[in-house]
Design a protein around this motif. Structure first.
Motif, PDB file in Angstrom:
ATOM      1  N   GLU A  88       0.805  -1.219   0.000  1.00 37.16           N
ATOM      2  CA  GLU A  88       0.000   0.000   0.000  1.00 37.16           C
ATOM      3  C   GLU A  88       0.841   1.274   0.000  1.00 37.16           C
ATOM      4  N   GLN A 148      -4.540  -0.341   5.720  1.00 39.82           N
ATOM      5  CA  GLN A 148      -5.524   0.379   4.905  1.00 39.82           C
ATOM      6  C   GLN A 148      -6.026   1.621   5.632  1.00 39.82           C
ATOM      7  N   ARG A 151      -3.424   4.233   5.447  1.00 40.18           N
ATOM      8  CA  ARG A 151      -3.370   4.871   4.126  1.00 40.18           C
ATOM      9  C   ARG A 151      -4.484   5.902   3.980  1.00 40.18           C
ATOM     10  N   ASP A 155      -2.980   9.300   2.704  1.00 40.40           N
ATOM     11  CA  ASP A 155      -3.022   9.460   1.246  1.00 40.40           C
ATOM     12  C   ASP A 155      -4.324  10.120   0.817  1.00 40.40           C
ATOM     13  N   THR A 157      -5.436  10.701  -2.007  1.00 42.17           N
ATOM     14  CA  THR A 157      -5.967  10.184  -3.280  1.00 42.17           C
ATOM     15  C   THR A 157      -6.564   8.782  -3.156  1.00 42.17           C
ATOM     16  N   VAL A 158      -6.483   8.169  -1.985  1.00 41.86           N
ATOM     17  CA  VAL A 158      -6.889   6.776  -1.871  1.00 41.86           C
ATOM     18  C   VAL A 158      -8.413   6.634  -1.903  1.00 41.86           C
ATOM     19  N   THR A 159      -8.850   5.569  -2.536  1.00 46.42           N
ATOM     20  CA  THR A 159     -10.249   5.154  -2.522  1.00 46.42           C
ATOM     21  C   THR A 159     -10.281   3.655  -2.262  1.00 46.42           C
ATOM     22  N   GLY A 161     -11.397   1.598  -4.158  1.00 50.21           N
ATOM     23  CA  GLY A 161     -11.132   0.953  -5.434  1.00 50.21           C
ATOM     24  C   GLY A 161      -9.675   0.909  -5.826  1.00 50.21           C
ATOM     25  N   ASN A 162      -8.848   1.818  -5.297  1.00 52.99           N
ATOM     26  CA  ASN A 162      -7.437   1.776  -5.698  1.00 52.99           C
ATOM     27  C   ASN A 162      -6.517   1.232  -4.616  1.00 52.99           C
ATOM     28  N   LEU A 163      -7.083   0.605  -3.591  1.00 48.90           N
ATOM     29  CA  LEU A 163      -6.267  -0.133  -2.632  1.00 48.90           C
ATOM     30  C   LEU A 163      -5.620  -1.333  -3.311  1.00 48.90           C
ATOM     31  N   ALA A 164      -4.499  -1.768  -2.803  1.00 45.00           N
ATOM     32  CA  ALA A 164      -3.799  -2.913  -3.398  1.00 45.00           C
ATOM     33  C   ALA A 164      -4.555  -4.209  -3.172  1.00 45.00           C
TER      34      ALA A 164
END
Length: 452
Positions: A88, A148, A151, A155, A157-159, A161-164
Motif C-alpha cells: 500500500e 488500509q 493509508r 493518502d 488520493t486513496v479510494t 477501489g485503488n487499494l492494493a
C-alpha cells in the motif's frame, strides 16, 4: 560494486561525455515526523530483533497460534507489516511500532478492550465512546485493515477501489477527509485522543531503528554488496566474507576471510544458494550453488591482487561472469561472451556487470557510464565526469530498463525501471543496490539495508 578513490585523468575511449551532480528530491516529512506514506527502512528481521532485545524473549506476547509458534510469532507478524505496508506504500515498519504501543508489546493487558484473538493490533473500533473493538478473521487481515486505515489517513488520493487489496478495514469510510494526517505526529488527537500518541510511536520506532543500526554495523569491515533473493528477503555481504540474511531470507552460510577481501554476492535463480566473489577472483559457493553446473565453474584467479570487482550469474544458473576492475569480463559456463567491452587498462574504474534474461550484458563504470553488449538495450546513462560516485547497476530481468545507483543513494532510472527516492541523502554512504522484483533494496557501507 566497491568505491575507489581515483585520481582524475582522461578516460579511455568508451566513456560518455556529460556532467552533473547526483541529485534526488527528498521525500516529504522529517526524521522526527516521518510521513505515513513511504518506503520502510527496517526489515522484519530488524523489528523482531528489536522486540526480543527489549522483552528478553519472543515468548513475551499473547499472540494466537495462528501467527506462529512462540519462536516465530513476532517474526511472522513483523513480516506481515512489511509486506502489507509495501503493497500500500505505507511505512509498515512504523506501523509495527504503532502496534507495539497499542497492544502493550502484543501482551494485550488484562482489562484492555482488545483481546489477542481479535487479530486487531491498532485498536480499530475501540474508540472513546465505548464501541466494541473490531475483530478480524486472521492476523493477516488485521494487519491489512490497519495498513488500509493508515493509508486513508496519509493518502488524500486513496479510494476503496485503488487499494492494493480488497477493503477489509470496517472504518475506512469514516476517515474524512482522506489524507487528514499525512505524518505520524498527525495521528495525535485523530487516530487516538492522546496528544502524545504520534510522538510515542516515533519514539518506539526510533529505538527500533537505533537497535537495527547497532546490530548491523560491522566496524572492521564495510558492506561490499547486497543481493535480493527470488521469493523474498535479501543478503548483505561484508568485506570479511560475512553474509547476513535479512527479511526472511534463508541463511546458506558464509566465509570467514579475516580481512577485507569479499567483493560481490550473486543469488542463484532458484533462491536456494549464492556465489561469493573475493578480490583475487576466487568463487565460494553456498546452498544450491554447490551442485549442478555451477559446482564445476571456477573463476579467473589473481593471487594476491585485489582486482576482481563484480559478479553476475546467468538466469539458468549454469553460467557466470566475473568482472575485473579494468572492465575485463571473464565468462564461464553458459555466460555470453561480450565483445568490444569498454576496457580501461591499469585503471580500476569498472564497478558492476549484469546479465539480463536474454543474455544482454551491461557494464557500469565509476563515473556512471553504462556500456551495453550482446544485444542489451542502451537506455542512456547518468554521468558524473571526473567523479567516481557510481556504485551499482540494477537491471530489470527482461532488459526493459535499468537504474544507476550512486553513493548518495540516488536511483537514476532509465527505460521501464521505476524511480525511487527512498535512499537519497547528501552523503556518500551507500555501497550497493539490487532488484527485489517489485522495487529496490540497498545497503550502506555501515551494514544498514533498506527497501524502497
Amino acid at each position: 560494486m566497491r568505491a575507489r578513490r581515483v585520481t582524475s585523468v582522461v578516460l579511455a575511449a568508451g566513456l560518455l561525455v556529460a556532467s552533473c551532480a547526483p541529485s534526488s528530491s527528498k521525500p516529504p516529512g522529517t526524521a522526527t515526523d516521518p510521513t505515513i506514506m513511504g518506503s520502510q527502512t527496517l526489515t522484519a528481521t530488524d523489528l523482531e530483533a528489536w522486540f526480543v532485545s527489549v522483552k528478553g524473549s519472543a515468548t513475551n506476547h499473547r499472540l494466537p497460534s495462528a501467527v506462529g509458534t512462540a519462536g516465530t510469532a513476532i517474526r511472522n507478524l513483523a513480516r506481515m507489516f512489511i509486506e502489507e505496508g509495501r503493497d500500500e506504500g505505507v511505512r509498515g515498519d512504523i506501523a509495527f511500532a504503532q502496534s507495539v504501543l497499542e497492544t502493550g508489546w502484543f501482551w494485550f493487558p488484562d482489562g484492555g478492550r482488545v483481546r489477542p484473538w481479535y487479530n486487531n493490533y491498532a485498536g480499530i473500533g475501540a474508540v472513546d465512546n465505548g464501541t466494541t473493538a473490531n475483530e478480524f478473521a486472521t492476523p493477516r487481515e488485521g494487519v491489512r485493515a490497519q495498513i488500509q486505515h493508515l493509508r486513508a489517513y496519509g493518502d488524500p488520493t486513496v479510494t476503496a477501489g485503488n487499494l492494493a487489496h480488497p477493503l477489509v478495514d470496517p472504518r475506512f469510510g469514516l476517515v474524512s477527509p482522506r489524507g487528514k494526517a499525512p505524518t505520524w505526529l498527525g495521528l495525535s488527537g485523530t487516530w487516538a485522543s492522546s496528544t502524545t500518541y504520534g510522538s510515542r510511536i516515533i519514539e518506539l520506532f526510533t529505538a527500533a531503528a537505533a537497535h537495527a543500526h547497532a546490530s548491523v554495523v560491522h566496524p572492521a569491515y564495510p558492506t561490499r554488496d547486497v543481493a535480493a533473493r527470488p521469493g523474498g528477503g535479501h543478503y548483505v555481504l561484508f568485506g570479511d566474507g560475512t553474509v547476513v540474511a535479512r527479511d526472511g531470507a534463508p541463511d546458506f552460510g558464509d566465509k570467514s576471510f579475516g580481512f577485507d577481501i569479499a567483493r560481490a554476492l550473486a543469488v542463484m535463480p532458484d533462491g536456494q544458494g549464492y556465489v561469493m566473489l573475493d578480490g583475487f577472483g576466487g568463487l565460494h559457493k553456498f546452498g544450491s550453488a554447490r551442485s549442478g553446473a555451477m559446482k564445476t565453474l571456477s573463476g579467473p584467479y589473481w593471487q594476491g591482487w585485489d582486482i576482481a570487482n563484480a559478479l553476475a550469474v546467468t538466469t539458468d544458473g549454469a553460467g557466470l561472469i566475473v568482472m575485473d576492475g579494468f572492465g575485463g569480463l571473464h565468462p564461464r559456463g553458459t555466460a555470453p561472451t561480450a565483445t568490444g567491452t569498454a576496457y580501461w587498462p591499469n585503471w580500476d574504474i569498472a564497478r558492476d556487470v549484469e546479465v539480463d534474461d536474454d543474455g544482454g550484458v551491461y557494464v557500469l563504470d565509476g563515473w556512471g557510464g553504462v556500456h551495453n553488449y550482446n544485444g542489451a538495450a542502451n537506455y542512456g546513462s547518468k554521468y558524473w565526469k571526473g567523479w567516481d560516485i557510481a556504485r551499482d547497476l540494477v537491471v530489470l530481468p527482461d532488459g526493459s530498463g535499468y537504474s544507476m545507483f550512486e553513493g548518495w543513494g540516488g536511483i537514476h532510472n532509465r527505460g521501464t525501471a521505476p524511480p525511487s527516492g527512498a535512499f537519497w541523502a547528501p552523503a556518500d554512504k551507500w555501497s550497493s543496490a539490487s532488484w527485489t522484483g517489485t522495487g529496490y533494496v540497498a545497503a550502506q557501507r555501515s551494514g544498514t539495508s533498506a527497501v524502497g
